[in-house]
Write an enzyme that holds these catalytic residues in place. Structure first.
Site, PDB file in Angstrom:
ATOM      1  N   HIS A  22     115.591 -32.873 -23.879  1.00 42.43           N
ATOM      2  CA  HIS A  22     116.837 -32.482 -24.867  1.00 42.43           C
ATOM      3  C   HIS A  22     116.338 -31.143 -25.819  1.00 42.43           C
ATOM      4  CE1 HIS A  22     114.582 -35.225 -27.074  1.00 42.43           C
ATOM      5  NE2 HIS A  22     114.839 -34.606 -28.479  1.00 42.43           N
ATOM      6  N   GLY A  81     113.850 -28.701 -30.312  1.00 40.19           N
ATOM      7  CA  GLY A  81     113.787 -29.837 -29.335  1.00 40.19           C
ATOM      8  C   GLY A  81     112.696 -29.422 -28.277  1.00 40.19           C
ATOM      9  N   ARG A  82     113.406 -29.189 -26.944  1.00 40.91           N
ATOM     10  CA  ARG A  82     112.511 -28.836 -26.049  1.00 40.91           C
ATOM     11  C   ARG A  82     111.343 -29.917 -25.802  1.00 40.91           C
ATOM     12  NH1 ARG A  82     111.938 -22.085 -25.540  1.00 40.91           N
ATOM     13  NH2 ARG A  82     114.161 -21.935 -26.346  1.00 40.91           N
ATOM     14  N   HIS A  83     111.906 -31.270 -25.624  1.00 45.17           N
ATOM     15  CA  HIS A  83     111.175 -32.309 -25.346  1.00 45.17           C
ATOM     16  C   HIS A  83     111.640 -33.609 -24.935  1.00 45.17           C
ATOM     17  CE1 HIS A  83     111.965 -32.790 -29.685  1.00 45.17           C
ATOM     18  NE2 HIS A  83     112.041 -34.081 -29.586  1.00 45.17           N
ATOM     19  N   ALA A  84     110.932 -34.395 -24.634  1.00 43.45           N
ATOM     20  CA  ALA A  84     111.376 -35.900 -24.250  1.00 43.45           C
ATOM     21  C   ALA A  84     110.393 -36.968 -25.072  1.00 43.45           C
ATOM     22  CB  ALA A  84     111.508 -36.233 -22.929  1.00 43.45           C
TER      23      ALA A  84
END
Length: 145
Positions: free
Chosen positions: A108, A59-62
């Site tokens: 997230h 993830g580590r993104h929006a």
């Protein structure tokens, strides 16, 4: 090119979605999802992840526009979300009859048990420009104050 967020659109905070569970322990279960009946959006894309090492955080993104529902079809997935106002939540997905809704404006991350199989249902087709992969850009884009 990045897609700007729709400032007129408002989204709920991330939340758990219970799905039907039909059957019994002696015969097994089936869960059915019919997009417009059970989901807050029409499904445009479906994908799944599996055999992710437990040491990896994904993830580590929006997203600027994409809404998602995550489901742990097998194993366990720990999902951490951060809303634009800084609210942090942690969700433990480990039942295939529960999904997690994630709106576009939420950072997230996911961490998996080795046996986890994650199903992802999204409101849009893949578009790299819809991703915010830099945390500082996320904070700048979605700042509420």
């Amino acid at each position: 090119m990045n897609v700007l967020p729709d400032s007129q659109q408002t989204y709920p905070a991330p939340y758990l979605l219970p799905f039907s569970r039909l059957g019994a322990p002696d015969i097994g279960y089936i869960t059915v999802v019919e997009s417009l009946t059970h989901l807050p959006f029409a499904i445009a894309r479906t994908f799944w992840t599996y055999f992710t090492p437990e040491s990896i955080v994904r993830g580590r993104h929006a997203h600027y526009r994409t809404e998602q529902v995550l489901v742990a079809l097998a194993g366990r997935i720990i999902v951490t979300t951060e809303q634009p106002d800084g609210t942090l939540d942690t969700f433990r997905l480990e039942s295939p009859d529960t999904g997690l809704y994630i709106p576009p404006n939420v950072w997230h991350t996911m961490q998996y048990s080795h046996t986890a199989v994650q199903l992802v249902l999204t409101s849009t087709a893949y578009d790299e420009g819809d991703y915010i992969r830099d945390y500082e850009q996320f904070r700048k884009t979605w700042r509420t104050h």
